[in-house]
Design an enzyme around this catalytic site. Structure first.
Site, PDB file in Angstrom:
ATOM      1  N   HIS A   1       6.714  -7.010  -3.765  1.00  0.00           N
ATOM      2  CA  HIS A   1       6.743  -6.503  -2.392  1.00  0.00           C
ATOM      3  C   HIS A   1       7.856  -7.171  -1.590  1.00  0.00           C
ATOM      4  CE1 HIS A   1       3.065  -4.276  -2.870  1.00  0.00           C
ATOM      5  NE2 HIS A   1       2.286  -5.328  -2.944  1.00  0.00           N
TER       6      HIS A   1
ATOM      7  N   LYS B   1       0.816  -1.220   0.000  1.00  0.00           N
ATOM      8  CA  LYS B   1       0.000   0.000   0.000  1.00  0.00           C
ATOM      9  C   LYS B   1       0.851   1.273   0.000  1.00  0.00           C
ATOM     10  CE  LYS B   1      -3.634  -0.468  -0.355  1.00  0.00           C
ATOM     11  NZ  LYS B   1      -4.343  -0.742  -1.645  1.00  0.00           N
TER      12      LYS B   1
ATOM     13  N   SER C   1      -4.090   2.728   4.903  1.00  0.00           N
ATOM     14  CA  SER C   1      -4.514   2.147   3.634  1.00  0.00           C
ATOM     15  C   SER C   1      -4.560   0.627   3.719  1.00  0.00           C
ATOM     16  CB  SER C   1      -3.568   2.587   2.520  1.00  0.00           C
ATOM     17  OG  SER C   1      -3.988   2.088   1.273  1.00  0.00           O
TER      18      SER C   1
END
Length: 296
Positions: free
Chosen positions: A99, A43, A129
């Protein structure tokens, strides 16, 4: 949690990956010198950068971005069997998202000329988020409340581990010619200027009209309306959009609308302890009105 997350070498990952996927990516995937990697913590602007890179790749032409889902255009290498698919791809350059923390990244990246764009976001906004994303996305543990969620976020007891370790690990590459970092806040403040910097880093020359097209089509409004970018094609049993949209606000400082004073003080205490010896200073490390806490 074991039903949702996979443990690999002492770290948690989403069950969208398997041990075999992670082992292949780390040990067998062959990095190419012309690869472009879009790296973020959760995020922190991943899908925004996917749109920017997709549009730059096509010289501002939005056709690809408007007809092919973003997870096919710039796929996450660690998810499902994308690593093996990407290994066989004949695309040049390959645009790849991840990620993964630095220490789980491909060993073949070391010594290569492949380029990494690392996007960092204010951790308080990233946490908020991710909190809302965890509510609507079935592959994440549903957070009980903000208090318990922040404890897990700050201790790294979640997929991909600690925000602090992720940032510090990737920022070890700072100063290398094939590494660029910028912030989510940079994109919000000056998207056109950011696009120009990214093009320069990639050695991609776009004229003013093409840059304008990238900026227009990578705007928050356009991405939210683009079914190839807003995840509306994902089945509702994976993402329940009735619980909230994928693109929620996309603003800077939304954490102030969610944190209590106690939560903010707790976050600041952990942040100071984790980052006090870190030499790089980010926009939110300054005491300016834009990033200051509740007194702003």
């Amino acid at each position: 949690m074991s039903d949702l997350y996979l443990e690999y070498k002492g770290a948690l990952f989403l069950n969208k990956s398997t041990t075999e996927d992670l082992e292949f990516v780390e040990n067998e995937f062959q990095v190419r010198d012309d690869d472009i990697y879009n790296i973020t913590y959760l995020k922190s602007g991943t899908t925004w950068m996917i749109e920017i890179l997709s549009l730059i790749q096509k010289n501002g032409d939005p056709t690809w971005s408007n007809t092919v889902p973003n997870w096919e255009r710039v796929p996450w290498i660690e998810k499902l069997d994308y690593g093996k698919k990407l290994q066989q791809s004949e695309e040049h350059p390959r645009l790849i998202s991840s990620h993964l923390p630095r220490h789980f990244f491909m060993k073949s990246f070391n010594g290569s000329k492949a380029k990494v764009i690392y996007t960092i976001r204010h951790p308080k906004d990233a946490a908020v988020s991710l909190y809302y994303f965890s509510i609507m996305c079935a592959v994440f543990k549903d957070p009980e409340n903000m208090d318990s969620f922040l404890k897990e976020f700050l201790t790294g007891n979640m997929p991909y581990g600690s925000w602090f370790n992720h940032v510090k690990g990737w920022m070890e590459l700072l100063g290398k010619d094939n590494f660029m970092f910028h912030t989510y806040e940079d994109l919000r403040k000056d998207l056109r200027g950011s696009v120009i910097k990214i093009c320069k880093f990639l050695g991609k020359e776009l004229d003013d009209e093409a840059v304008d097209s990238v900026v227009k089509n990578a705007s928050f409004k356009n991405m939210k309306q683009n079914d190839m970018a807003n995840y509306s094609l994902v089945p509702p049993d994976e993402m329940d959009h009735e619980k909230g949209p994928f693109y929620r606000k996309g603003i800077v400082g939304d954490w102030k609308n969610h944190f209590t004073v106690a939560q903010n003080e707790y976050f600041d205490k952990i942040y100071k302890a984790e980052m006090e010896d870190f030499s790089v200073k980010f926009p939110w490390d300054t005491n300016t009105p834009e990033y200051r806490g509740f007194s702003s």
